[in-house]
Design a protein around this motif. Structure first.
Motif, short mmCIF file in Angstrom:
data_model
loop_
_atom_site.label_atom_id
_atom_site.label_comp_id
_atom_site.label_asym_id
_atom_site.label_seq_id
_atom_site.Cartn_x
_atom_site.Cartn_y
_atom_site.Cartn_z
N LEU A 60 29.90 13.95 34.07
CA LEU A 60 30.29 14.30 32.69
C LEU A 60 30.37 13.05 31.82
CD1 LEU A 60 33.06 16.94 33.47
CD2 LEU A 60 30.89 17.40 32.32
N ALA A 61 30.95 11.98 32.38
CA ALA A 61 31.07 10.74 31.61
C ALA A 61 29.70 10.16 31.28
CB ALA A 61 31.90 9.73 32.40
N ALA A 62 28.79 10.19 32.26
CA ALA A 62 27.44 9.67 32.02
C ALA A 62 26.73 10.49 30.95
CB ALA A 62 26.64 9.68 33.32
N LEU A 63 26.81 11.81 31.04
CA LEU A 63 26.16 12.67 30.05
C LEU A 63 26.76 12.46 28.67
CD1 LEU A 63 25.82 15.90 32.20
CD2 LEU A 63 23.93 14.59 31.24
N ALA A 64 28.09 12.30 28.61
CA ALA A 64 28.74 12.08 27.32
C ALA A 64 28.28 10.76 26.70
CB ALA A 64 30.26 12.09 27.50
N ARG A 65 28.15 9.72 27.52
CA ARG A 65 27.70 8.43 27.00
C ARG A 65 26.24 8.49 26.57
NH1 ARG A 65 28.97 3.83 31.14
NH2 ARG A 65 28.13 2.57 29.44
N PHE A 66 25.45 9.38 27.19
CA PHE A 66 24.08 9.61 26.76
C PHE A 66 24.02 10.52 25.52
CE2 PHE A 66 22.37 8.63 31.20
CZ PHE A 66 21.58 7.58 30.78
N SER A 67 25.19 11.03 25.08
CA SER A 67 25.27 12.00 23.97
C SER A 67 24.45 13.24 24.28
CB SER A 67 24.80 11.36 22.64
OG SER A 67 25.65 10.29 22.29
N ASN A 80 36.20 8.53 28.06
CA ASN A 80 34.93 8.52 27.34
C ASN A 80 34.36 9.92 27.15
OD1 ASN A 80 34.79 5.77 26.91
ND2 ASN A 80 33.70 5.35 28.81
N ILE A 81 34.62 10.80 28.12
CA ILE A 81 34.14 12.19 27.99
C ILE A 81 34.69 12.80 26.71
CG2 ILE A 81 34.20 14.50 29.01
CD1 ILE A 81 34.47 13.13 31.75
N HIS A 82 36.00 12.66 26.52
CA HIS A 82 36.63 13.23 25.31
C HIS A 82 36.15 12.50 24.06
CE1 HIS A 82 39.74 15.05 22.79
NE2 HIS A 82 39.96 13.84 22.31
N CYS A 139 33.41 10.61 23.41
CA CYS A 139 32.00 10.82 23.04
C CYS A 139 31.76 12.26 22.58
CB CYS A 139 31.09 10.49 24.23
SG CYS A 139 31.13 8.76 24.73
N ALA A 140 32.42 13.21 23.25
CA ALA A 140 32.20 14.60 22.88
C ALA A 140 32.75 14.89 21.49
CB ALA A 140 32.86 15.52 23.91
N VAL A 141 33.90 14.29 21.15
CA VAL A 141 34.50 14.53 19.84
C VAL A 141 33.60 13.98 18.73
CG1 VAL A 141 36.39 13.80 18.33
CG2 VAL A 141 36.88 14.71 20.61
N PHE A 142 32.96 12.85 18.97
CA PHE A 142 32.11 12.24 17.94
C PHE A 142 30.71 12.83 17.92
CE2 PHE A 142 35.39 8.95 17.98
CZ PHE A 142 35.49 8.65 16.64
N ASP A 143 30.13 13.09 19.09
CA ASP A 143 28.71 13.45 19.16
C ASP A 143 28.44 14.86 19.67
OD1 ASP A 143 28.01 10.85 18.33
OD2 ASP A 143 28.14 10.10 20.39
N GLY A 144 29.45 15.54 20.16
CA GLY A 144 29.24 16.85 20.77
C GLY A 144 29.01 17.94 19.74
N PRO A 145 28.50 19.09 20.20
CA PRO A 145 28.32 20.23 19.30
C PRO A 145 29.67 20.76 18.81
CG PRO A 145 27.88 20.86 21.57
CD PRO A 145 28.03 19.38 21.57
N ALA A 146 29.64 21.48 17.70
CA ALA A 146 30.89 21.93 17.06
C ALA A 146 31.74 22.77 18.00
CB ALA A 146 30.54 22.71 15.80
N ALA A 147 31.13 23.67 18.75
CA ALA A 147 31.90 24.54 19.65
C ALA A 147 32.63 23.73 20.71
CB ALA A 147 30.97 25.57 20.30
N LEU A 148 31.97 22.70 21.25
CA LEU A 148 32.61 21.86 22.26
C LEU A 148 33.74 21.04 21.65
CD1 LEU A 148 32.63 20.78 25.15
CD2 LEU A 148 30.93 19.06 24.45
N LYS A 149 33.52 20.52 20.44
CA LYS A 149 34.59 19.77 19.77
C LYS A 149 35.82 20.66 19.58
CE LYS A 149 31.55 16.74 17.02
NZ LYS A 149 31.16 16.34 15.66
#
Length: 252
Positions: free
Chosen positions: A193-200, A235-237, A239-249
């Motif tokens: 999850l952390a790797a995917l989040a850092r990859f956005s 980093n999961i939280h 990166c997801a808050v900044f770059d994730g889709p709206a539903a995930l945020k």
């Protein structure tokens, strides 16, 4: 130091095997060596050693006296030592680009990526070649689902590419696939999850895997997380808050 002082003038005359042994022995105790990296013309033997060794490595690689596995191992040793010299690195990269990757080369991808990351070598054509070969190996050579130790290998490979800010949709797809791997431990899922989040990169499986890890927060595997693992979890939280889709945020 006295032995090194005697050795430095003769490094260029070492046989390929002796030069490889010298690099390996120094890399094994890299943290104990205090070598100046800023200059090639230091006054002490320790300061002169990196330049002498990398120059000798350049000549041996150019002469074709090492096979591809040996070239990668030496490059990995130089990375662990932090011995970057432009000429030697360019020669090694040229050899890597000229070599056709075959099935026996699959175990060399992680040390090759590790060396690139350690020496901060962002050679896009080589990194792309490595990722394509890794994806081919995953598709045709790896068991399904991946065993635990190969998930760790995948995470290490992806981590080095992250350090070099190299993006690959193919690699991200393999990482996402492992979120549903029954062999992946909670710690490994957290690292995925952390790797995917850092990859956005936030595939549909991302939220499901997050929820599953949170539900297993009392497991012994997660209780033994290292400080680096905890940073990755944050980093999961982040990166997801900044770059994730709206539903995930919203869910986070």
């Amino acid at each position: 130091p006295r032995i090194i002082q005697q050795l430095v003038p003769h490094v260029g005359g070492l046989s390929p095997d002796a030069l490889a042994a010298l690099c390996g022995s120094h890399a094994a105790r890299a943290q104990q060596l205090e070598v100046a990296q800023s200059t090639e013309l230091g006054t002490s033997a320790l300061e002169q050693l990196p330049g002498a060794v990398t120059q000798a490595v350049k000549h041996v690689v150019e002469a074709g006296k090492w096979d591809f596995e040996q070239v990668v191992r030496i490059f990995d040793d130089l990375g662990r030592l932090g011995w970057y010299r432009e000429a030697a690195t360019a020669t090694v990269l040229a050899q890597c680009m000229q070599t056709s990757l075959l099935e026996p080369h699959a175990p060399l991808l992680v040390p090759l990526a590790r060396a690139c990351a350690a020496l901060r070598v962002h050679h896009a054509p080589l990194l792309h070649k490595m990722v394509l070969w890794h994806c081919w190996c995953h598709t045709y050579l790896r068991p399904r689902p991946l065993p635990t130790e190969q998930v760790d290998e995948l995470l290490e490979f992806a981590g080095h590419l992250l350090e070099l800010s190299f993006q690959s949709l193919e690699l991200q797809g393999i990482l996402a696939e492992q979120l549903r791997n029954p062999n992946a431990s909670p710690r490994q899922v957290l690292a995925l999850l952390a790797a995917l989040a850092r990859f956005s990169h936030f595939p549909p499986e991302f939220k499901e895997a997050c929820a599953k890890v949170c539900a297993e927060s009392n497991s012994s595997d997660l209780a033994s997380l290292s400080p680096a693992d905890l940073v990755n979890a944050f980093n999961i939280h982040l990166c997801a808050v900044f770059d994730g889709p709206a539903a995930l945020k919203h869910w986070l």
